[in-house]
Design an enzyme around this catalytic site. Structure first.
Site, short mmCIF file in Angstrom:
data_model
loop_
_atom_site.label_atom_id
_atom_site.label_comp_id
_atom_site.label_asym_id
_atom_site.label_seq_id
_atom_site.Cartn_x
_atom_site.Cartn_y
_atom_site.Cartn_z
N ALA A 14 49.58 136.64 -37.25
CA ALA A 14 50.66 137.16 -38.14
C ALA A 14 51.97 136.84 -37.28
CB ALA A 14 50.39 138.65 -38.35
N GLY A 38 45.52 136.55 -37.32
CA GLY A 38 45.47 136.25 -39.00
C GLY A 38 45.07 134.91 -39.01
N GLU A 52 41.50 134.81 -39.15
CA GLU A 52 41.06 135.43 -40.34
C GLU A 52 41.21 134.43 -41.53
OE1 GLU A 52 43.50 138.96 -39.26
OE2 GLU A 52 41.82 140.14 -39.51
N GLU A 112 44.31 140.48 -31.28
CA GLU A 112 44.97 141.71 -31.83
C GLU A 112 45.30 142.74 -30.69
OE1 GLU A 112 43.23 139.63 -33.75
OE2 GLU A 112 44.23 139.61 -35.72
N1 3HC Z 1 54.57 135.76 -33.95
C1 3HC Z 1 55.56 135.43 -33.78
N2 3HC Z 1 56.04 134.61 -32.81
C2 3HC Z 1 55.06 133.85 -32.12
C3 3HC Z 1 53.57 134.29 -32.19
C4 3HC Z 1 53.40 134.97 -33.16
N3 3HC Z 1 52.08 135.50 -33.73
N4 3HC Z 1 52.87 133.56 -31.30
C5 3HC Z 1 54.01 133.04 -30.56
N5 3HC Z 1 55.22 133.08 -30.85
C6 3HC Z 1 56.42 132.71 -30.32
C7 3HC Z 1 56.62 133.02 -29.02
O1 3HC Z 1 57.31 134.27 -29.13
C8 3HC Z 1 57.45 131.83 -28.37
O2 3HC Z 1 58.83 132.12 -29.08
P1 3HC Z 1 59.85 131.66 -28.06
O3 3HC Z 1 59.90 130.14 -27.80
O4 3HC Z 1 61.18 132.13 -28.94
O5 3HC Z 1 60.00 132.54 -26.85
C9 3HC Z 1 56.84 130.58 -29.02
O6 3HC Z 1 56.29 131.07 -30.10
C10 3HC Z 1 55.75 129.68 -28.24
O7 3HC Z 1 54.81 130.76 -27.62
P2 3HC Z 1 54.49 130.60 -25.99
O8 3HC Z 1 55.83 130.56 -25.38
O9 3HC Z 1 53.53 131.78 -26.05
O10 3HC Z 1 53.73 129.28 -26.42
P3 3HC Z 1 52.42 128.80 -25.66
O11 3HC Z 1 52.32 127.44 -26.12
O12 3HC Z 1 52.55 128.82 -24.15
O13 3HC Z 1 51.22 129.65 -26.20
C11 3HC Z 1 50.06 130.82 -28.10
C12 3HC Z 1 50.94 129.59 -27.80
C13 3HC Z 1 48.85 130.73 -27.30
C14 3HC Z 1 49.88 130.58 -29.71
C15 3HC Z 1 50.59 132.11 -27.68
O14 3HC Z 1 51.96 132.19 -28.03
C16 3HC Z 1 49.76 133.41 -28.22
O15 3HC Z 1 48.97 133.95 -27.65
N6 3HC Z 1 50.54 134.00 -29.29
C17 3HC Z 1 50.27 135.10 -29.93
C18 3HC Z 1 48.97 135.31 -30.51
C19 3HC Z 1 48.34 136.34 -31.32
O16 3HC Z 1 48.37 137.49 -30.49
N7 3HC Z 1 48.34 136.36 -32.49
C20 3HC Z 1 47.66 137.66 -33.19
C21 3HC Z 1 48.56 138.22 -33.71
S1 3HC Z 1 48.42 139.71 -34.63
C22 3HC Z 1 47.79 139.18 -35.90
O17 3HC Z 1 47.48 138.09 -36.24
C23 3HC Z 1 47.38 140.41 -36.89
C24 3HC Z 1 46.36 140.17 -38.20
O18 3HC Z 1 45.00 140.51 -37.69
C25 3HC Z 1 46.71 140.84 -39.26
#
Ligand code: 3HC
Length: 691
Positions: free
Chosen positions: A60, A99, A102, A122
């Site tokens: 998400a 997500g 998921e 998450e």
């Molecule tokens: N939402 C919004 N922005 C995100 C994002 C997300 N889920 N994941 C990454 N980004 C953004 C970062 O903020 C960054 O933005 P910026 O360039 O403006 O700073 C850009 O994408 C690149 O991210 P990274 O610098 O972290 O790039 P990497 O290549 O090093 O890593 C990644 C990529 C492994 C995907 C890492 O970004 C990451 O772990 N992201 C979070 C993943 C996450 O936690 N997902 C779960 C979200 S909660 C969810 O899904 C709820 C659901 O159950 C309903």
């Protein structure tokens, strides 16, 4: 367009396009929903959900979490995928996280690229999966493995995913989409019924209780007070006994509740603060990084070898230089032992360890550093030692090479001035053990060139470090704040708290270790020697008097078997019996009356000492943002991540309330140290009491 639909030979390709990581915002959710309606059209035999930008979906969109959720919601989108009458295949390249996974679980089949990573991270954002992840995953793979994935937040590789049944296939030939098409045609032609996880029961419900309990114990210990990992585990457990709809409703309710809470707010803050800290400072402009293909390290002691290993882990060839063959041999041995212990812990394979060891070349000849693009000095912490080394580096390093120092306190500008190229000199301050700890303070001197900073940030990313750019001052960001923290811990002893009380209160707050256990681990003599070099008046001698008395008595911590605590077989076995009398004598010397001190005072004094000093660091421009300070404390000093760092914690507490609290501390016997920083609302000159 954020979701693209293409019908090709009966296969509907639904491509998520939201660079860089295809996070799911409202637009993507709506686009997928619409695509699933289109999938029911005649002529569609199967559907492939895939991501653009060489990745699947990173979950998400976290930026939406602070706002009111807007429909369509993700559970609804995933239900539509699962209900689809045509087989739906997830083609997973890159990351399928949160997500994103998921969505893949809502699909009927899953194929992954060999380099894919799949996870439900998450809990690292203070929430639980909110779109069926905790309920579908245990219906697909072993429920305990599912619980471990969800409660740790750690992703798994494609190979592990295949072994557990999380994916059906791995694309072998390197073209994920072509193989996904092949898979889709096979499924469609065999007329297989869609596999809908929500309709399944969880495997072997009765045998799980003990394993769940075991996992709950370790989850609770690692969570250090965070709620989300436990809540996630409970939800997976619920899937064992509860119909899907009921479990999914409970999951959504928990997700929404946690998402609105402080823990999630703190973890989102740190997520974005880490990414902001990794970007070049605003005034640096468009400088591009210098090429770095081989790296030198000066010093094969604990820090030097840890730093060399961290470069080798990032794939860099490393030349490590020592003054004598004996010292070098010891260092090389330490490196092989380090890798051996990683093999034993199952972290890396024998062959990977061998590759990394082969990247490290040891020498006693400085001339061997002449081809290095970056050289990091990690020698003894004394200015005359640095002077000698930087003179030598200046003589041998090629023009354009970056000369870095791992100093943790010394004046970088003075070190840079030992060379004829101060613009190429930078601080790269690692934390011990350097191959494990993620923090890297990149210290920017008066003359450090912008492209040197950009290069250091790039190297940090390649070696999986969390970088923070800091300015020059004694102790930079982290150790300067630590001085204020250590002062308060020492004064608390004089005023009446015991070491165990202070350590327990702070670990209950979530610190990885209490300050006295830390002092024992790192060696009480380290701070003692550092204080000898400090100007009188620059610190409160009574704040460290107990530490000093212990050091003078040879009670140096774990290495001597006694420090604040007594150690038996390497384990703490109660307080060192000498400590109460040392404290009592110090108290008499300080002329302080003993009183009852509660845990709240211990926590607030230590935390606000950090935040207040952080405020001065911000004011002086040593850190560019309060988030940078939080990133330092969370990644290098054991601060509980789910509390967002000391600056964030103070803001959550309420800065006015922090001021009131500090005013109470300022009325104490050592109140003069509580000059209020502008961050807390002072002008830096007066104590809270005088305001
Ligand atoms: N939402 C919004 N922005 C995100 C994002 C997300 N889920 N994941 C990454 N980004 C953004 C970062 O903020 C960054 O933005 P910026 O360039 O403006 O700073 C850009 O994408 C690149 O991210 P990274 O610098 O972290 O790039 P990497 O290549 O090093 O890593 C990644 C990529 C492994 C995907 C890492 O970004 C990451 O772990 N992201 C979070 C993943 C996450 O936690 N997902 C779960 C979200 S909660 C969810 O899904 C709820 C659901 O159950 C309903």
């Amino acid at each position: 367009m954020s979701v693209e639909k293409t019908l090709c030979d009966g296969i509907l390709h639904v491509t998520i396009l939201n660079p860089p990581v295809n996070a799911l915002s409202r637009e993507e959710r709506a686009g997928i929903l619409e695509a699933m309606a289109a999938a029911e059209a005649p002529g569609v035999q199967a559907v492939i959900i895939q991501g653009a930008n060489d990745t699947f979906i990173a979950g998400a969109d976290i930026r939406e979490f602070g706002k009111e959720p807007e429909p369509p919601h993700l559970p609804e989108v995933i239900d539509a995928i699962e209900r689809c009458s045509r087989p739906v295949i997830a083609a997973i390249g890159g990351q399928a996280l949160g997500g994103g996974l998921e969505i893949a679980l809502g699909c009927h089949y899953r194929i992954a690229a060999p380099g894919a990573r799949l996870g439900l991270p998450e809990v690292t954002l203070g929430i639980v999966p909110g779109a069926g992840g905790t309920q579908r995953l245990p219906r697909l793979i072993d429920p305990i493995a599912a619980a471990a994935m969800v409660s740790s937040g750690k992703p798994v590789t494609a190979a592990k995913a295949l072994a557990s049944g999380l994916v059906d296939r791995i694309a072998q030939e390197g073209d994920l989409i072509a193989e996904a098409v092949q898979f889709a045609l096979e499924v469609a032609q065999a007329d297989l019924a869609p596999r809908r996880l929500s309709g399944r029961n969880v495997a072997e419900p009765a045998a799980q209780a003990e394993a769940f309990e075991h996992l709950a114990v370790s989850t609770r210990r690692q969570a250090r007070g965070a709620q989300a990992p436990i809540a996630a585990l409970e939800l997976v457990k619920l899937a064992v006994t509860t119909p899907f709809a009921e479990g999914a409703a409970r999951e959504r309710e928990t997700f929404l509740r946690l998402r609105a809470g402080n823990e999630a707010k703190a973890l989102r803050h740190i997520f974005f603060a880490e990414r902001a800290a990794a970007k070049p400072p605003a005034d640096i402009g468009e400088a591009s990084a210098r090429a770095v293909s081989c790296i030198g390290v000066v010093g094969a002691g604990t820090m030097g070898t840890g730093i060399a290993m961290s470069f080798a882990d990032g794939g860099f060839p490393v030349t490590i230089v020592e003054t004598t063959t004996e010292a070098l041999a010891k260092g090389m041995e330490r490196i092989s032992q380090g890798y051996q212990s990683s093999i034993e812990k199952g972290r890396i394979s024998q062959s990977v360890a061998a590759e990394r060891i082969a990247l490290v070349h040891g020498t006693t000849d400085y001339d061997d550093l002449s081809e290095c693009d970056l050289i990091v000095e990690a020698a003894f912490e004394a200015m005359d030692v640095k002077r000698d080394i930087f003179h030598r580096l200046d003589a041998v390093a090629r023009r354009g090479a970056i000369l870095a120092t791992n100093t943790s306190y010394l004046d970088l500008d003075e070190i840079a001035a030992f060379t004829s190229r101060p613009g190429d000199v930078v601080g790269m301050h690692y934390f011990s053990p350097a191959n494990v700890m993620r923090l890297l303070e990149i210290v920017r001197g008066r003359e450090t060139a912008p492209d040197v900073i950009v290069t250091a940030l790039r190297v940090a990313k390649r070696t999986a470090k969390v970088p923070v750019v800091a300015g020059v001052c004694n102790g930079f960001i982290g150790n300067r704040m630590l001085k204020a923290y250590v002062r308060e811990t020492g004064l608390l002893l004089l005023e009446g708290a015991t070491p165990e009380q202070v350590d327990t209160a702070l670990t209950r707050f979530g610190m990885a270790m209490g300050p006295f256990a830390v002092a024992d681990l790192s060696g009480i003599d380290i701070g003692y020697k550092a204080r000898k070099a400090m100007a009188p008046g620059s610190y409160e001698p009574m704040g460290t008097i107990v530490y000093d008395r212990l050091a003078e008595a040879g009670h140096l911590g774990r290495k001597t078997g006694n420090g604040f605590y007594r150690y038996e077989d390497g384990k703490a076995a109660g307080i060192n019996p000498e400590v109460p009398s040392i404290i009592a004598a110090a108290r008499r010397e300080a002329g302080v009356a003993q009183r009852e001190i509660d845990d709240a005072e211990i926590i607030d004094r230590c935390m606000f000492a950090l935040a207040n000093e952080g405020g001065f660091i911000l004011e002086e421009g040593i850190a560019a943002a309060s988030g940078d300070i939080d990133v330092v404390y969370v990644n290098g000093y054991g601060f509980p991540r789910h509390r967002g760092g000391p600056m964030f914690h103070a803001e959550q507490y309420g800065l006015e309330a922090v001021r009131d609290r500090i005013a109470q501390f300022a009325a104490g016997p050592f109140g003069k140290w509580w000059r209020l920083s502008p961050f807390i609302g002072g002008n830096g000159a007066q104590t809270a009491l005088a305001m």
